[in-house]
Design a protein around this motif. Sequence first.
Motif, short mmCIF file in Angstrom:
data_model
loop_
_atom_site.label_atom_id
_atom_site.label_comp_id
_atom_site.label_asym_id
_atom_site.label_seq_id
_atom_site.Cartn_x
_atom_site.Cartn_y
_atom_site.Cartn_z
N MET A 112 0.82 -1.21 0.00
CA MET A 112 0.00 0.00 0.00
C MET A 112 0.86 1.26 0.00
O MET A 112 0.59 2.20 -0.76
N GLY A 160 1.56 1.61 -3.99
CA GLY A 160 0.26 2.17 -4.30
C GLY A 160 -0.83 1.17 -4.59
O GLY A 160 -1.80 1.48 -5.28
N PRO A 164 -4.17 -0.97 -4.15
CA PRO A 164 -5.44 -0.72 -3.45
C PRO A 164 -5.49 -1.53 -2.16
O PRO A 164 -4.92 -2.63 -2.07
N ALA A 165 -6.17 -0.98 -1.17
CA ALA A 165 -6.23 -1.63 0.15
C ALA A 165 -6.73 -3.07 0.08
O ALA A 165 -6.10 -3.96 0.68
N ASP A 173 2.35 4.89 5.90
CA ASP A 173 1.62 5.69 4.92
C ASP A 173 0.77 4.80 4.03
O ASP A 173 1.00 4.67 2.83
N TYR A 174 -0.24 4.15 4.65
CA TYR A 174 -1.12 3.33 3.84
C TYR A 174 -2.56 3.82 3.93
O TYR A 174 -2.85 4.82 4.58
N SER A 175 -3.46 3.11 3.29
CA SER A 175 -4.82 3.56 3.03
C SER A 175 -5.54 4.05 4.29
O SER A 175 -5.50 3.41 5.34
N ASP A 176 -6.22 5.19 4.15
CA ASP A 176 -7.04 5.71 5.25
C ASP A 176 -8.21 4.80 5.56
O ASP A 176 -8.68 4.75 6.71
N ALA A 177 -8.70 4.10 4.54
CA ALA A 177 -9.82 3.18 4.76
C ALA A 177 -9.43 2.07 5.72
O ALA A 177 -10.25 1.63 6.55
N VAL A 178 -8.20 1.60 5.63
CA VAL A 178 -7.73 0.53 6.51
C VAL A 178 -7.64 1.02 7.95
O VAL A 178 -8.13 0.37 8.88
N THR A 179 -7.02 2.17 8.14
CA THR A 179 -6.89 2.70 9.51
C THR A 179 -8.25 3.10 10.09
O THR A 179 -8.46 3.00 11.30
#
Length: 334
Positions: free
Chosen positions: A84, A88, A90-91, A146-152
């Motif tokens: 991620m 880049g 996708p989550a 620095d990975y997907s905001d959806a995951v966090t």
Amino acid sequence: MRNVAFLRSSEMTLVVICVAGVIGLAVASDGNSLSSNSIRVFLQFLAVPVLIGLAQMVVLAVGELNLAVGAMGGVAAVSSGILMADHGAPAPVAMFAGFGVAILAGLANGLLVVLTRISGFVVTLATFTILTGAQYRLVGTQTVSDYSDAVTSFGRATLLDRIPWIFVVACVVAILVSVFLRRARMGREMLATGGNASAAQLSGVSNDRSLVVAHTLSGAIIGVAAMLTVASSPGVNKSIGADWLLPSFAAPIIGGALLTGGSVVVLGTVLAAFVVRLVDAFRAEFQLEPTWVQFLIGAVVLGTVLLGQARKRRRRRALEPHPEQPTSRKVAAP
């Protein structure tokens, strides 16, 4: 009769300990441990111990050990995070890839055990070393965050403002594992292999297949734990999974699993993980050294194993036939 058996079981003992521990922690913290935020944090840090305990339990069910629990989870977590952050991806793709890495590691463990006829202890010790090196090679000394905001966002999401969704996922996995081991044919074959491999083979069970399935299933559960770690942690690095080994054994062994195999203690594993988490909460409340928690958990695990062996010897002696006492005969006087 079933209710009476449960009241006398180790699960019931753990339930009592959990209730007493919750009450004691509430009293010690003046009720702060029962606040919404405290419950959320408690359950959030409980999800992964439950999963890694289940991952160890399914291997113990066939009489094997998995020493690579932490390394498998660490490689899966950093692989997902790097995909991620650096590539880049996708989550969903990155999370599925990390999950797949853990499954493949579990499958490799099972195949190596079957093909080499070497015990899982030695095989997983070797794969632990290999995977630990691979984890360091992937991430080095950096922390990937620095990975997907959806995951966090999922890692922080809660149900009813108290129950983290990652804990709900852990509970769902526990239910699925219980159903598989108790209801599915493959699950029953795994328990047959762990209980008595020779008898299982005579009954048409493939012990080799049971070993491969057990290690692969362990990898799948570790994969879920790794993905939840990615979602709930501020970042992933080379230390992810380093402290998973002791809790992975503590939960099923305290919960009542047999090291010789053939037993399923899903509820006991979950409750034991809860107890271990309570111990850590008490440690934080009284500001004790973290090493005391490790010492206490290790002592409880050792004591549980010794107690189980003593009970086993007692049962074996009870089942052994007693030699007949010679009867005295009276000789009539001439």
